[in-house]
Scaffold this motif. Sequence first.
Motif, mmCIF file in Angstrom:
data_model
loop_
_atom_site.group_PDB
_atom_site.id
_atom_site.type_symbol
_atom_site.label_atom_id
_atom_site.label_comp_id
_atom_site.label_asym_id
_atom_site.label_seq_id
_atom_site.Cartn_x
_atom_site.Cartn_y
_atom_site.Cartn_z
ATOM 1 N N LEU A 1 84.841 -54.857 -110.434
ATOM 2 C CA LEU A 1 84.813 -56.307 -110.624
ATOM 3 C C LEU A 1 85.759 -57.008 -109.651
ATOM 4 O O LEU A 1 85.413 -58.042 -109.071
ATOM 5 N N VAL A 2 86.945 -56.449 -109.471
ATOM 6 C CA VAL A 2 87.942 -57.062 -108.591
ATOM 7 C C VAL A 2 87.430 -57.149 -107.154
ATOM 8 O O VAL A 2 87.646 -58.153 -106.456
ATOM 9 N N VAL A 3 86.718 -56.118 -106.715
ATOM 10 C CA VAL A 3 86.238 -56.087 -105.335
ATOM 11 C C VAL A 3 84.950 -56.898 -105.169
ATOM 12 O O VAL A 3 84.775 -57.601 -104.162
ATOM 13 N N GLN A 4 84.062 -56.836 -106.152
ATOM 14 C CA GLN A 4 82.736 -57.417 -105.982
ATOM 15 C C GLN A 4 82.647 -58.893 -106.343
ATOM 16 O O GLN A 4 81.849 -59.632 -105.743
ATOM 17 N N LEU A 5 83.419 -59.340 -107.305
ATOM 18 C CA LEU A 5 83.315 -60.742 -107.716
ATOM 19 C C LEU A 5 83.625 -61.731 -106.590
ATOM 20 O O LEU A 5 82.919 -62.745 -106.457
ATOM 21 N N PRO A 6 84.655 -61.495 -105.751
ATOM 22 C CA PRO A 6 84.874 -62.433 -104.635
ATOM 23 C C PRO A 6 83.668 -62.521 -103.695
ATOM 24 O O PRO A 6 83.364 -63.603 -103.175
ATOM 25 N N LEU B 1 77.857 -57.618 -100.733
ATOM 26 C CA LEU B 1 77.911 -57.288 -102.159
ATOM 27 C C LEU B 1 77.050 -56.080 -102.476
ATOM 28 O O LEU B 1 77.462 -55.164 -103.196
ATOM 29 N N GLY B 2 75.839 -56.040 -101.907
ATOM 30 C CA GLY B 2 74.960 -54.902 -102.139
ATOM 31 C C GLY B 2 75.513 -53.614 -101.545
ATOM 32 O O GLY B 2 75.413 -52.540 -102.156
ATOM 33 N N THR B 3 76.117 -53.733 -100.368
ATOM 34 C CA THR B 3 76.702 -52.548 -99.725
ATOM 35 C C THR B 3 77.866 -52.001 -100.538
ATOM 36 O O THR B 3 77.972 -50.794 -100.787
ATOM 37 N N VAL B 4 78.762 -52.887 -100.961
ATOM 38 C CA VAL B 4 79.941 -52.471 -101.730
ATOM 39 C C VAL B 4 79.517 -51.882 -103.078
ATOM 40 O O VAL B 4 80.118 -50.907 -103.555
ATOM 41 N N LYS B 5 78.505 -52.455 -103.688
ATOM 42 C CA LYS B 5 78.034 -51.927 -104.970
ATOM 43 C C LYS B 5 77.555 -50.486 -104.830
ATOM 44 O O LYS B 5 77.836 -49.637 -105.686
ATOM 45 N N LEU B 6 76.837 -50.191 -103.757
ATOM 46 C CA LEU B 6 76.375 -48.817 -103.529
ATOM 47 C C LEU B 6 77.555 -47.877 -103.291
ATOM 48 O O LEU B 6 77.590 -46.764 -103.821
ATOM 49 N N TYR C 1 80.592 -62.090 -104.608
ATOM 50 C CA TYR C 1 79.567 -62.844 -105.339
ATOM 51 C C TYR C 1 79.803 -64.344 -105.189
ATOM 52 O O TYR C 1 78.879 -65.113 -104.884
ATOM 53 N N PHE C 2 81.044 -64.781 -105.398
ATOM 54 C CA PHE C 2 81.347 -66.209 -105.305
ATOM 55 C C PHE C 2 81.226 -66.717 -103.863
ATOM 56 O O PHE C 2 80.995 -67.914 -103.645
ATOM 57 N N ALA C 3 81.359 -65.795 -102.897
ATOM 58 C CA ALA C 3 81.172 -66.179 -101.500
ATOM 59 C C ALA C 3 79.699 -66.213 -101.118
ATOM 60 O O ALA C 3 79.345 -66.698 -100.031
ATOM 61 N N GLY C 4 78.836 -65.683 -101.991
ATOM 62 C CA GLY C 4 77.403 -65.677 -101.719
ATOM 63 C C GLY C 4 76.983 -64.689 -100.655
ATOM 64 O O GLY C 4 75.902 -64.829 -100.073
ATOM 65 N N ASP C 5 77.797 -63.671 -100.415
ATOM 66 C CA ASP C 5 77.501 -62.673 -99.385
ATOM 67 C C ASP C 5 76.716 -61.519 -100.020
ATOM 68 O O ASP C 5 77.289 -60.518 -100.451
ATOM 69 N N LEU D 1 66.525 -62.995 -113.449
ATOM 70 C CA LEU D 1 67.633 -63.946 -113.378
ATOM 71 C C LEU D 1 67.769 -64.526 -111.977
ATOM 72 O O LEU D 1 67.956 -65.743 -111.800
ATOM 73 N N SER D 2 67.641 -63.672 -110.973
ATOM 74 C CA SER D 2 67.788 -64.124 -109.596
ATOM 75 C C SER D 2 66.660 -65.073 -109.194
ATOM 76 O O SER D 2 66.887 -66.077 -108.510
ATOM 77 N N LEU D 3 65.444 -64.770 -109.611
ATOM 78 C CA LEU D 3 64.319 -65.641 -109.293
ATOM 79 C C LEU D 3 64.438 -66.980 -110.016
ATOM 80 O O LEU D 3 64.029 -68.020 -109.492
ATOM 81 N N TRP D 4 64.997 -66.940 -111.215
ATOM 82 C CA TRP D 4 65.157 -68.169 -111.999
ATOM 83 C C TRP D 4 66.159 -69.113 -111.333
ATOM 84 O O TRP D 4 65.966 -70.324 -111.283
ATOM 85 N N THR D 5 67.244 -68.541 -110.813
ATOM 86 C CA THR D 5 68.271 -69.370 -110.169
ATOM 87 C C THR D 5 67.994 -69.590 -108.687
ATOM 88 O O THR D 5 68.555 -70.513 -108.088
ATOM 89 N N GLY D 6 67.173 -68.704 -108.087
ATOM 90 C CA GLY D 6 66.904 -68.815 -106.663
ATOM 91 C C GLY D 6 68.031 -68.307 -105.790
ATOM 92 O O GLY D 6 68.069 -68.590 -104.593
ATOM 93 N N ARG D 7 68.957 -67.558 -106.366
ATOM 94 C CA ARG D 7 70.115 -67.042 -105.632
ATOM 95 C C ARG D 7 70.094 -65.518 -105.669
ATOM 96 O O ARG D 7 70.094 -64.911 -106.739
ATOM 97 N N GLY D 8 70.101 -64.891 -104.492
ATOM 98 C CA GLY D 8 70.048 -63.437 -104.430
ATOM 99 C C GLY D 8 71.245 -62.770 -105.083
ATOM 100 O O GLY D 8 71.128 -61.708 -105.692
ATOM 101 N N GLU D 9 72.425 -63.400 -104.977
ATOM 102 C CA GLU D 9 73.626 -62.794 -105.544
ATOM 103 C C GLU D 9 73.593 -62.726 -107.069
ATOM 104 O O GLU D 9 74.313 -61.926 -107.681
#
Length: 263
Positions: free
Chosen positions: A216-221, A231-236, A223-227, A141-149
């Motif tokens: 979702l509440v913490v990570q979605l913002p 995002l990866g750090t918070v997910k871990l 994601y929309f910020a493209g950080d 999905l990420s390669l298809w869109t070209g967006r890491g997030e």
Amino acid sequence: MSDPSRPGDPAAEPDANPPAAERDEADAAPSASEMLGAALGGAARRAGLDPAEGKSTGHVVWAAMGGWRGILESVLPGVVFLVAWTVTYDPDPDVRSGNLLLSLGLSVGLAAVFTIVRLIQRQSASAAIGGLIAAAAAAGLSLWTGRGEDSFIPGFLTNTLYGTAFLVSALIGWPLIGLAVGFLMGEGTAWRADKRKRRVFFWLSIAWASLFALRLVVQLPLYFAGDVTALGTVKLIMGLPLFAPMVAVTWLAVRALYPRTPK
């Protein structure tokens, strides 16, 4: 001579009193709640979460995480992606696509290695295979869109699905925790007649739903910020470090409802 097709003819009407064997068979057919409980309880038992076995809380939590090997298999691909993305990141779109391919390739490759090793050792590889499929889907999905997030979207969908299932099941009076425990303890859905059990299973299911919602509440913002790095750090951080305490709390609550009787 009567017409067997004529309404009102006893020969044409269904038997209002079927044989006892047929009634017993119908009564013995498992309900949807029992089948769901069996599926959930079976999964919990395979994960080492069986209250009837009387294991310690630490042992159960460790088993739920899969031990050191399970922890490495669930954490390392994400860490590798995060490190590779952060180290090679470049704002230039042309360079960034190469960085994305490298980061995703290393992550999926590591997940594939874990799976292959398990298969070679003839060990249960269901969790590793599931992780590999999830990593591959996220990478595609990420390669298809070209967006890491966008590699985090499958995780968002999973959290939404699990959180909704726990919340809805609790609100309609059939909490998933209760269905699983009822199967494991051999009482089916009889726990619904006990107000204390119903209350505990309700709040445990709400707690699990809250965990998925919090992610979702913490990570979605982010994601929309493209950080992607944040995002990866918070997910871990919101992965195993939150999952383990929730397993421990659930285990302790269930054990309190079903204390072991001395032999």
